[in-house]
Structures are given as C-alpha cells and as structure tokens.
Design a protein around this motif. Structure first.
Motif, PDB file in Angstrom:
ATOM      1  N   ILE A 127      18.017 -16.047  -3.596  1.00 43.94           N
ATOM      2  CA  ILE A 127      16.920 -15.145  -3.974  1.00 43.94           C
ATOM      3  C   ILE A 127      17.346 -13.742  -3.580  1.00 43.94           C
ATOM      4  O   ILE A 127      17.601 -13.471  -2.405  1.00 43.94           O
ATOM      5  CB  ILE A 127      15.611 -15.499  -3.262  1.00 43.94           C
ATOM      6  N   GLN A 128      17.432 -12.844  -4.551  1.00 44.99           N
ATOM      7  CA  GLN A 128      17.848 -11.476  -4.253  1.00 44.99           C
ATOM      8  C   GLN A 128      16.631 -10.565  -4.154  1.00 44.99           C
ATOM      9  O   GLN A 128      15.998 -10.236  -5.155  1.00 44.99           O
ATOM     10  CB  GLN A 128      18.808 -10.949  -5.315  1.00 44.99           C
ATOM     11  N   PHE A 129      16.328 -10.165  -2.929  1.00 43.18           N
ATOM     12  CA  PHE A 129      15.219  -9.242  -2.712  1.00 43.18           C
ATOM     13  C   PHE A 129      15.671  -7.783  -2.742  1.00 43.18           C
ATOM     14  O   PHE A 129      14.927  -6.909  -3.174  1.00 43.18           O
ATOM     15  CB  PHE A 129      14.554  -9.523  -1.362  1.00 43.18           C
ATOM     16  N   ILE A 130      16.871  -7.518  -2.249  1.00 42.92           N
ATOM     17  CA  ILE A 130      17.365  -6.140  -2.195  1.00 42.92           C
ATOM     18  C   ILE A 130      18.796  -6.088  -2.698  1.00 42.92           C
ATOM     19  O   ILE A 130      19.671  -6.796  -2.189  1.00 42.92           O
ATOM     20  CB  ILE A 130      17.309  -5.566  -0.760  1.00 42.92           C
ATOM     21  N   ASP A 131      19.028  -5.257  -3.695  1.00 40.88           N
ATOM     22  CA  ASP A 131      20.372  -4.895  -4.121  1.00 40.88           C
ATOM     23  C   ASP A 131      20.706  -3.611  -3.364  1.00 40.88           C
ATOM     24  O   ASP A 131      20.213  -2.537  -3.706  1.00 40.88           O
ATOM     25  CB  ASP A 131      20.395  -4.677  -5.633  1.00 40.88           C
ATOM     26  N   ILE A 132      21.517  -3.705  -2.336  1.00 41.50           N
ATOM     27  CA  ILE A 132      21.750  -2.571  -1.443  1.00 41.50           C
ATOM     28  C   ILE A 132      22.347  -1.392  -2.194  1.00 41.50           C
ATOM     29  O   ILE A 132      21.919  -0.244  -2.010  1.00 41.50           O
ATOM     30  CB  ILE A 132      22.648  -2.982  -0.259  1.00 41.50           C
ATOM     31  N   GLU A 133      23.326  -1.657  -3.051  1.00 48.01           N
ATOM     32  CA  GLU A 133      23.951  -0.566  -3.800  1.00 48.01           C
ATOM     33  C   GLU A 133      22.932   0.147  -4.675  1.00 48.01           C
ATOM     34  O   GLU A 133      22.875   1.388  -4.721  1.00 48.01           O
ATOM     35  CB  GLU A 133      25.090  -1.106  -4.649  1.00 48.01           C
ATOM     36  N   SER A 149       9.330 -10.578   1.655  1.00 42.48           N
ATOM     37  CA  SER A 149      10.061 -10.345   0.402  1.00 42.48           C
ATOM     38  C   SER A 149      10.613  -8.926   0.330  1.00 42.48           C
ATOM     39  O   SER A 149      10.041  -8.056  -0.319  1.00 42.48           O
ATOM     40  CB  SER A 149       9.128 -10.601  -0.790  1.00 42.48           C
ATOM     41  N   GLY A 150      11.726  -8.700   1.001  1.00 42.32           N
ATOM     42  CA  GLY A 150      12.445  -7.445   0.859  1.00 42.32           C
ATOM     43  C   GLY A 150      11.594  -6.223   1.115  1.00 42.32           C
ATOM     44  O   GLY A 150      11.153  -5.967   2.229  1.00 42.32           O
ATOM     45  N   PHE A 151      11.319  -5.456   0.048  1.00 40.19           N
ATOM     46  CA  PHE A 151      10.491  -4.258   0.159  1.00 40.19           C
ATOM     47  C   PHE A 151       9.021  -4.529  -0.152  1.00 40.19           C
ATOM     48  O   PHE A 151       8.234  -3.599  -0.294  1.00 40.19           O
ATOM     49  CB  PHE A 151      11.016  -3.167  -0.779  1.00 40.19           C
ATOM     50  N   GLY A 152       8.641  -5.805  -0.274  1.00 35.71           N
ATOM     51  CA  GLY A 152       7.233  -6.110  -0.508  1.00 35.71           C
ATOM     52  C   GLY A 152       6.983  -6.709  -1.880  1.00 35.71           C
ATOM     53  O   GLY A 152       7.781  -7.487  -2.392  1.00 35.71           O
ATOM     54  N   ASP A 153       5.856  -6.333  -2.483  1.00 33.73           N
ATOM     55  CA  ASP A 153       5.465  -6.906  -3.768  1.00 33.73           C
ATOM     56  C   ASP A 153       6.403  -6.439  -4.878  1.00 33.73           C
ATOM     57  O   ASP A 153       6.990  -5.363  -4.823  1.00 33.73           O
ATOM     58  CB  ASP A 153       4.028  -6.517  -4.107  1.00 33.73           C
ATOM     59  N   GLY A 154       6.511  -7.289  -5.903  1.00 35.72           N
ATOM     60  CA  GLY A 154       7.378  -6.957  -7.022  1.00 35.72           C
ATOM     61  C   GLY A 154       7.883  -8.214  -7.692  1.00 35.72           C
ATOM     62  O   GLY A 154       7.382  -9.313  -7.458  1.00 35.72           O
ATOM     63  N   VAL A 168       5.823 -11.481  -6.757  1.00 34.13           N
ATOM     64  CA  VAL A 168       5.295 -11.472  -5.395  1.00 34.13           C
ATOM     65  C   VAL A 168       4.125 -10.500  -5.347  1.00 34.13           C
ATOM     66  O   VAL A 168       4.266  -9.332  -5.701  1.00 34.13           O
ATOM     67  CB  VAL A 168       6.379 -11.044  -4.379  1.00 34.13           C
ATOM     68  N   ASP A 169       2.975 -11.006  -4.929  1.00 33.00           N
ATOM     69  CA  ASP A 169       1.774 -10.180  -4.834  1.00 33.00           C
ATOM     70  C   ASP A 169       1.192 -10.137  -3.428  1.00 33.00           C
ATOM     71  O   ASP A 169       0.249  -9.391  -3.168  1.00 33.00           O
ATOM     72  CB  ASP A 169       0.697 -10.701  -5.791  1.00 33.00           C
ATOM     73  N   ALA A 170       1.738 -10.946  -2.512  1.00 30.73           N
ATOM     74  CA  ALA A 170       1.236 -10.967  -1.143  1.00 30.73           C
ATOM     75  C   ALA A 170       2.355 -10.751  -0.127  1.00 30.73           C
ATOM     76  O   ALA A 170       2.215 -11.085   1.044  1.00 30.73           O
ATOM     77  CB  ALA A 170       0.522 -12.291  -0.854  1.00 30.73           C
ATOM     78  N   GLY A 171       3.480 -10.188  -0.598  1.00 31.57           N
ATOM     79  CA  GLY A 171       4.555  -9.822   0.310  1.00 31.57           C
ATOM     80  C   GLY A 171       5.403 -10.958   0.826  1.00 31.57           C
ATOM     81  O   GLY A 171       6.187 -10.770   1.757  1.00 31.57           O
ATOM     82  N   LEU A 172       5.270 -12.164   0.237  1.00 33.53           N
ATOM     83  CA  LEU A 172       6.006 -13.322   0.724  1.00 33.53           C
ATOM     84  C   LEU A 172       6.623 -14.105  -0.434  1.00 33.53           C
ATOM     85  O   LEU A 172       6.109 -14.105  -1.544  1.00 33.53           O
ATOM     86  CB  LEU A 172       5.087 -14.271   1.502  1.00 33.53           C
ATOM     87  N   GLY A 173       7.732 -14.781  -0.124  1.00 29.51           N
ATOM     88  CA  GLY A 173       8.310 -15.758  -1.023  1.00 29.51           C
ATOM     89  C   GLY A 173       8.468 -17.069  -0.291  1.00 29.51           C
ATOM     90  O   GLY A 173       8.372 -17.127   0.937  1.00 29.51           O
ATOM     91  N   ASP A 232       5.472 -16.967  -4.640  1.00 32.67           N
ATOM     92  CA  ASP A 232       4.696 -16.356  -3.565  1.00 32.67           C
ATOM     93  C   ASP A 232       3.760 -17.435  -3.029  1.00 32.67           C
ATOM     94  O   ASP A 232       2.894 -17.923  -3.763  1.00 32.67           O
ATOM     95  CB  ASP A 232       3.895 -15.178  -4.119  1.00 32.67           C
ATOM     96  N   PRO A 233       3.899 -17.850  -1.760  1.00 33.87           N
ATOM     97  CA  PRO A 233       3.129 -18.998  -1.272  1.00 33.87           C
ATOM     98  C   PRO A 233       1.637 -18.753  -1.160  1.00 33.87           C
ATOM     99  O   PRO A 233       0.861 -19.709  -1.160  1.00 33.87           O
ATOM    100  CB  PRO A 233       3.738 -19.263   0.113  1.00 33.87           C
TER     101      PRO A 233
END
Length: 256
Positions: A225-231, A201-206, A130-135, A55-56
């Motif tokens: 970098i995998q932010f969302i696993d759609i399935e 970062s996808g859905f946000g913090d995590g 991620v704590d600020a919504g960015l990678g 997270d930058p």
C-alpha cells in the motif's frame, strides 16, 4: 468481473504498475534525504487469500469486494516503512504484506474487477478511499465476523467507544513512530483468531494505490500500500515554495 473486463485488464495490466521500486522503502536508511525506518506490526490473517484493503472505520463490512487476484492463504507478516521527516513528522509511507522472501520485479495495481479500464494511462491509479485517516488489510471471509462484533457491541461510535482505547494502548505499549492517540493496532477480531492490522494513512484522507508484487517467476510475493511517494511529495513541496516566493507578500489565492 466478466470475460470482457479480464481481456481489457490483460491489455493494460502492464500500464497500471508502480513506477517506484517500493521495496526500496524497506531496504534504505534514507530516501532523497528523508530518513527511513521499518516497523513490524505483526501478522494479517488471510484464510481465503481474498484480500480487502479499506478504511476500517468507513468501509470494513461483509459487502466489500476483494481484489480479483487471490493472494496466498495463511498468516503473513506486515511491516510499515516510516519516513521520519523534519517537515512532515513521522509518516507511514508504505505498508507491506510479505508472502515470500523473493524480490519483487514488478508491482501491478490490485483491482476488484469492476474498474473502468478504457483509456487508462501510466499516470492513473484506482486505489481505495480513506475518509477517517486509517487503512487496514483484511480477508473477505473474516468480514462477517467483524459485522457480527460491531452489531453485538451496539455503540454510538465504534471508534470513540471501542477502537480509540485500543489505539491509545498501542501507543503506550509501542510508542515509537506513534502519536499519543495511537497510529496503529493489530486487531484480533473478538471471538476469533483472525488479525486485521490497522494503521494511519500517510498524510491522511485521500485515495491510495494498492499493488500486488510479482517476483522473477511471475509469482505473487507481496502486497504493498503506497501512502507516500517521497519523490513526488518533495517535488510538490518545492513547487509550492517556488510559488510562494513568486507572490507579493499580501497576495491572496482564490479558486474563483
């Protein structure tokens, strides 16, 4: 990282793999009914090949440990697979650094060499926080220049006072798949030619996993970098809908 850790990693490296072929996110127009689009955001500079994904706004400094697997050295293109969902909006699902044109056959999790590997299963991953919504993706040898710049500008809030304007300008220049405040930039560290891509970062913090991709010859061909696993996201959404349907109209959920 020590010899004992490396021995354990050799034992579990084929367990800590991504169950999804992440390259499909970049080659498919649609995944499980969700429309996909690929977006190019320029290059990342890897002068040493010592990759850092963080997270930058929280963890981008010279104290960060790179992944123990070294990537190729050079400047490499970065693309983002965007899922364009009616329910979620436009979300960044997977970010890729392409080292070669070879097709990935396995994705092994990128680790720094201090993780506790005892007892890991194929459902586990370590990832980055991620704590600020960015990678972002950077090189270990570039980070001292980042520290120097942040010290020199001496602002109260590095996002509000500096980066917010760059993200906003990114939206004006490239409005596709961005919100008005901006969702990505490719930052050239002032005083250098080094580029550090930053992105929502996808859905946000995590916590999100990072993988090195290997080709059929066992050579590294990419970083993902995998932010969302759609399935997985769709299945969880269906479970929530089913749970809502089963509850009385005024039911109140409680964690107690």
């Amino acid at each position: 990282m020590n010899e004992s850790w490396m021995q354990k990693w050799e034992e579990v490296k084929n367990i800590l793999v991504c169950p999804t072929d992440l390259e499909i996110y970049f080659t498919s127009d649609e995944i499980l009914g969700q429309k996909m689009e690929v977006m190019e955001i320029g290059n990342v500079s890897l002068p040493s090949g010592k990759v850092v994904v963080r997270d930058p706004l929280v963890s981008l400094n010279a104290n960060q440990s790179p992944y123990f697997i070294q990537a190729p050295k050079g400047n490499f293109p970065v693309t983002i697979a965007v899922v364009k969902s009616e329910d979620w909006g436009n979300r960044y699902a997977v970010v890729k650094v392409e080292f070669t044109k070879e097709k990935p056959v396995v994705y092994r999790e990128a680790l720094v060499g201090i993780e506790e590997l005892e007892g890991v299963t194929d459902e586990d991953f370590f990832g980055f926080e991620v704590d600020a919504g960015l990678g972002c993706i950077a090189d270990k040898e570039v980070l001292p220049f980042v520290d120097q710049f942040v010290d020199e500008i001496n602002v109260d809030n590095v996002y509000d006072d500096y980066f917010a304007g760059l993200f906003s300008q990114s939206y004006k220049d490239y409005p596709n798949n961005q919100r008005e405040a901006g969702d990505w930039i490719n930052w050239t560290v002032p005083g250098t030619n080094y580029q550090i891509p930053m992105f929502a970062s996808g859905f946000g913090d995590g916590s999100y996993p990072v993988y090195f991709a290997y080709d059929n010859n066992g050579e590294i061909c990419g970083l993902y970098i995998q932010f969302i696993d759609i399935e997985l996201a769709l299945s969880e959404e269906d479970e929530e809908d089913d749970l809502d349907d089963d509850q009385p109209e005024n039911f109140i959920f409680s964690k107690n």
